[in-house]
Design a protein around this motif. Structure first.
Motif, PDB file in Angstrom:
ATOM      1  N   ASP A  75      -7.336  -9.906   4.955  1.00  0.00           N
ATOM      2  CA  ASP A  75      -8.299 -10.107   3.867  1.00  0.00           C
ATOM      3  C   ASP A  75      -7.971  -9.212   2.672  1.00  0.00           C
ATOM      4  O   ASP A  75      -8.076  -9.649   1.521  1.00  0.00           O
ATOM      5  CB  ASP A  75      -9.725  -9.847   4.347  1.00  0.00           C
ATOM      6  N   ASP A  76      -7.572  -7.978   2.940  1.00  0.00           N
ATOM      7  CA  ASP A  76      -7.160  -7.072   1.857  1.00  0.00           C
ATOM      8  C   ASP A  76      -5.953  -7.634   1.115  1.00  0.00           C
ATOM      9  O   ASP A  76      -5.877  -7.585  -0.113  1.00  0.00           O
ATOM     10  CB  ASP A  76      -6.806  -5.687   2.399  1.00  0.00           C
ATOM     11  N   ARG A  77      -5.015  -8.183   1.861  1.00  0.00           N
ATOM     12  CA  ARG A  77      -3.813  -8.764   1.255  1.00  0.00           C
ATOM     13  C   ARG A  77      -4.168 -10.004   0.435  1.00  0.00           C
ATOM     14  O   ARG A  77      -3.642 -10.212  -0.663  1.00  0.00           O
ATOM     15  CB  ARG A  77      -2.790  -9.100   2.332  1.00  0.00           C
ATOM     16  N   THR A  78      -5.064 -10.811   0.959  1.00  0.00           N
ATOM     17  CA  THR A  78      -5.506 -12.009   0.242  1.00  0.00           C
ATOM     18  C   THR A  78      -6.203 -11.630  -1.059  1.00  0.00           C
ATOM     19  O   THR A  78      -5.970 -12.252  -2.101  1.00  0.00           O
ATOM     20  CB  THR A  78      -6.451 -12.844   1.133  1.00  0.00           C
ATOM     21  N   ASP A  79      -7.051 -10.614  -1.015  1.00  0.00           N
ATOM     22  CA  ASP A  79      -7.743 -10.150  -2.215  1.00  0.00           C
ATOM     23  C   ASP A  79      -6.751  -9.645  -3.263  1.00  0.00           C
ATOM     24  O   ASP A  79      -6.901  -9.938  -4.456  1.00  0.00           O
ATOM     25  CB  ASP A  79      -8.739  -9.043  -1.879  1.00  0.00           C
ATOM     26  N   LEU A  80      -5.750  -8.891  -2.824  1.00  0.00           N
ATOM     27  CA  LEU A  80      -4.744  -8.377  -3.758  1.00  0.00           C
ATOM     28  C   LEU A  80      -3.962  -9.527  -4.385  1.00  0.00           C
ATOM     29  O   LEU A  80      -3.716  -9.537  -5.593  1.00  0.00           O
ATOM     30  CB  LEU A  80      -3.794  -7.405  -3.051  1.00  0.00           C
ATOM     31  N   LEU A  81      -3.583 -10.506  -3.595  1.00  0.00           N
ATOM     32  CA  LEU A  81      -2.862 -11.666  -4.108  1.00  0.00           C
ATOM     33  C   LEU A  81      -3.692 -12.406  -5.152  1.00  0.00           C
ATOM     34  O   LEU A  81      -3.165 -12.860  -6.175  1.00  0.00           O
ATOM     35  CB  LEU A  81      -2.480 -12.599  -2.955  1.00  0.00           C
ATOM     36  N   ALA A  82      -4.987 -12.501  -4.938  1.00  0.00           N
ATOM     37  CA  ALA A  82      -5.873 -13.202  -5.869  1.00  0.00           C
ATOM     38  C   ALA A  82      -5.986 -12.483  -7.213  1.00  0.00           C
ATOM     39  O   ALA A  82      -6.285 -13.121  -8.237  1.00  0.00           O
ATOM     40  CB  ALA A  82      -7.259 -13.364  -5.247  1.00  0.00           C
ATOM     41  N   GLU A  83      -5.738 -11.180  -7.232  1.00  0.00           N
ATOM     42  CA  GLU A  83      -5.821 -10.420  -8.485  1.00  0.00           C
ATOM     43  C   GLU A  83      -4.684 -10.752  -9.434  1.00  0.00           C
ATOM     44  O   GLU A  83      -4.775 -10.496 -10.625  1.00  0.00           O
ATOM     45  CB  GLU A  83      -5.843  -8.920  -8.197  1.00  0.00           C
ATOM     46  N   ASP A  84      -3.569 -11.249  -8.931  1.00  0.00           N
ATOM     47  CA  ASP A  84      -2.405 -11.675  -9.727  1.00  0.00           C
ATOM     48  C   ASP A  84      -1.554 -10.537 -10.302  1.00  0.00           C
ATOM     49  O   ASP A  84      -0.530 -10.805 -10.910  1.00  0.00           O
ATOM     50  CB  ASP A  84      -2.816 -12.598 -10.878  1.00  0.00           C
ATOM     51  N   TYR A  85      -1.984  -9.306 -10.190  1.00  0.00           N
ATOM     52  CA  TYR A  85      -1.190  -8.177 -10.697  1.00  0.00           C
ATOM     53  C   TYR A  85      -1.644  -6.902 -10.008  1.00  0.00           C
ATOM     54  O   TYR A  85      -2.707  -6.852  -9.404  1.00  0.00           O
ATOM     55  CB  TYR A  85      -1.308  -8.041 -12.218  1.00  0.00           C
ATOM     56  N   PHE A  86      -0.824  -5.863 -10.119  1.00  0.00           N
ATOM     57  CA  PHE A  86      -1.173  -4.562  -9.551  1.00  0.00           C
ATOM     58  C   PHE A  86      -1.952  -3.764 -10.591  1.00  0.00           C
ATOM     59  O   PHE A  86      -1.630  -3.788 -11.777  1.00  0.00           O
ATOM     60  CB  PHE A  86       0.086  -3.802  -9.123  1.00  0.00           C
ATOM     61  N   ASP A  87      -2.966  -3.068 -10.159  1.00  0.00           N
ATOM     62  CA  ASP A  87      -3.855  -2.303 -11.021  1.00  0.00           C
ATOM     63  C   ASP A  87      -3.172  -1.005 -11.467  1.00  0.00           C
ATOM     64  O   ASP A  87      -2.915  -0.118 -10.658  1.00  0.00           O
ATOM     65  CB  ASP A  87      -5.142  -1.996 -10.255  1.00  0.00           C
ATOM     66  N   ARG A  88      -2.869  -0.925 -12.754  1.00  0.00           N
ATOM     67  CA  ARG A  88      -2.188   0.258 -13.309  1.00  0.00           C
ATOM     68  C   ARG A  88      -2.980   1.535 -13.032  1.00  0.00           C
ATOM     69  O   ARG A  88      -2.418   2.564 -12.668  1.00  0.00           O
ATOM     70  CB  ARG A  88      -1.966   0.099 -14.807  1.00  0.00           C
ATOM     71  N   LYS A  89      -4.299   1.491 -13.173  1.00  0.00           N
ATOM     72  CA  LYS A  89      -5.127   2.684 -12.941  1.00  0.00           C
ATOM     73  C   LYS A  89      -5.013   3.153 -11.493  1.00  0.00           C
ATOM     74  O   LYS A  89      -4.950   4.349 -11.231  1.00  0.00           O
ATOM     75  CB  LYS A  89      -6.581   2.398 -13.294  1.00  0.00           C
ATOM     76  N   LYS A  90      -4.986   2.214 -10.563  1.00  0.00           N
ATOM     77  CA  LYS A  90      -4.856   2.574  -9.154  1.00  0.00           C
ATOM     78  C   LYS A  90      -3.490   3.229  -8.903  1.00  0.00           C
ATOM     79  O   LYS A  90      -3.396   4.222  -8.172  1.00  0.00           O
ATOM     80  CB  LYS A  90      -4.998   1.336  -8.273  1.00  0.00           C
ATOM     81  N   LEU A  91      -2.443   2.713  -9.526  1.00  0.00           N
ATOM     82  CA  LEU A  91      -1.105   3.285  -9.360  1.00  0.00           C
ATOM     83  C   LEU A  91      -1.036   4.691  -9.935  1.00  0.00           C
ATOM     84  O   LEU A  91      -0.462   5.597  -9.323  1.00  0.00           O
ATOM     85  CB  LEU A  91      -0.058   2.379 -10.007  1.00  0.00           C
ATOM     86  N   VAL A  92      -1.640   4.892 -11.098  1.00  0.00           N
ATOM     87  CA  VAL A  92      -1.636   6.217 -11.741  1.00  0.00           C
ATOM     88  C   VAL A  92      -2.454   7.201 -10.907  1.00  0.00           C
ATOM     89  O   VAL A  92      -2.039   8.353 -10.711  1.00  0.00           O
ATOM     90  CB  VAL A  92      -2.177   6.119 -13.179  1.00  0.00           C
ATOM     91  N   ARG A  93      -3.594   6.770 -10.362  1.00  0.00           N
ATOM     92  CA  ARG A  93      -4.393   7.639  -9.502  1.00  0.00           C
ATOM     93  C   ARG A  93      -3.602   8.026  -8.258  1.00  0.00           C
ATOM     94  O   ARG A  93      -3.664   9.161  -7.803  1.00  0.00           O
ATOM     95  CB  ARG A  93      -5.695   6.951  -9.095  1.00  0.00           C
ATOM     96  N   TYR A  94      -2.873   7.091  -7.690  1.00  0.00           N
ATOM     97  CA  TYR A  94      -2.066   7.368  -6.511  1.00  0.00           C
ATOM     98  C   TYR A  94      -1.009   8.444  -6.804  1.00  0.00           C
ATOM     99  O   TYR A  94      -0.827   9.375  -6.030  1.00  0.00           O
ATOM    100  CB  TYR A  94      -1.390   6.093  -6.008  1.00  0.00           C
ATOM    101  N   VAL A  95      -0.366   8.346  -7.922  1.00  0.00           N
ATOM    102  CA  VAL A  95       0.658   9.316  -8.298  1.00  0.00           C
ATOM    103  C   VAL A  95       0.048  10.691  -8.523  1.00  0.00           C
ATOM    104  O   VAL A  95       0.610  11.715  -8.126  1.00  0.00           O
ATOM    105  CB  VAL A  95       1.431   8.863  -9.555  1.00  0.00           C
ATOM    106  N   ALA A  96      -1.148  10.714  -9.117  1.00  0.00           N
ATOM    107  CA  ALA A  96      -1.820  11.989  -9.399  1.00  0.00           C
ATOM    108  C   ALA A  96      -2.171  12.687  -8.112  1.00  0.00           C
ATOM    109  O   ALA A  96      -2.142  13.879  -7.977  1.00  0.00           O
ATOM    110  CB  ALA A  96      -3.065  11.755 -10.227  1.00  0.00           C
TER     111      ALA A  96
END
Length: 87
Positions: A66-87
């Motif tokens: 379900d998590d994978r399906t939700d991510l696929l439905a978003e059509d792109y990766f969330d830049r803010k989430k990626l930046v938070r992960y790096v921080a």
């Protein structure tokens, strides 16, 4: 010092055929705008794809289908989430 996150170490082919060099964060945040990654060899390209998958897997921590399906439905990766992960 070279930063894999920000320095233009990756070469991506845009949907219109143009070519861009960019860092890992920009590559992933704008992945929906690219059709391919360029590398010096097939194994090099495979290594780049594996790096991207490992980074995204750790940043997103998807637990089930379900998590994978939700991510696929978003059509792109969330830049803010990626930046938070790096921080």
């Amino acid at each position: 010092m070279i930063s894999i996150l920000h320095d233009p170490l990756f070469t991506a082919v845009e949907l219109d055929g143009g070519v861009r060099r960019l860092g890992l964060l920009e590559l992933l945040a704008e992945a929906h705008r690219f059709s391919d990654l360029k590398a010096n060899s097939c194994t090099g390209k495979f290594a780049l794809i594996r790096l991207c998958i490992a980074f995204l897997s750790d940043a997103y921590r998807l637990q089930n289908i379900d998590d994978r399906t939700d991510l696929l439905a978003e059509d792109y990766f969330d830049r803010k989430k990626l930046v938070r992960y790096v921080a």
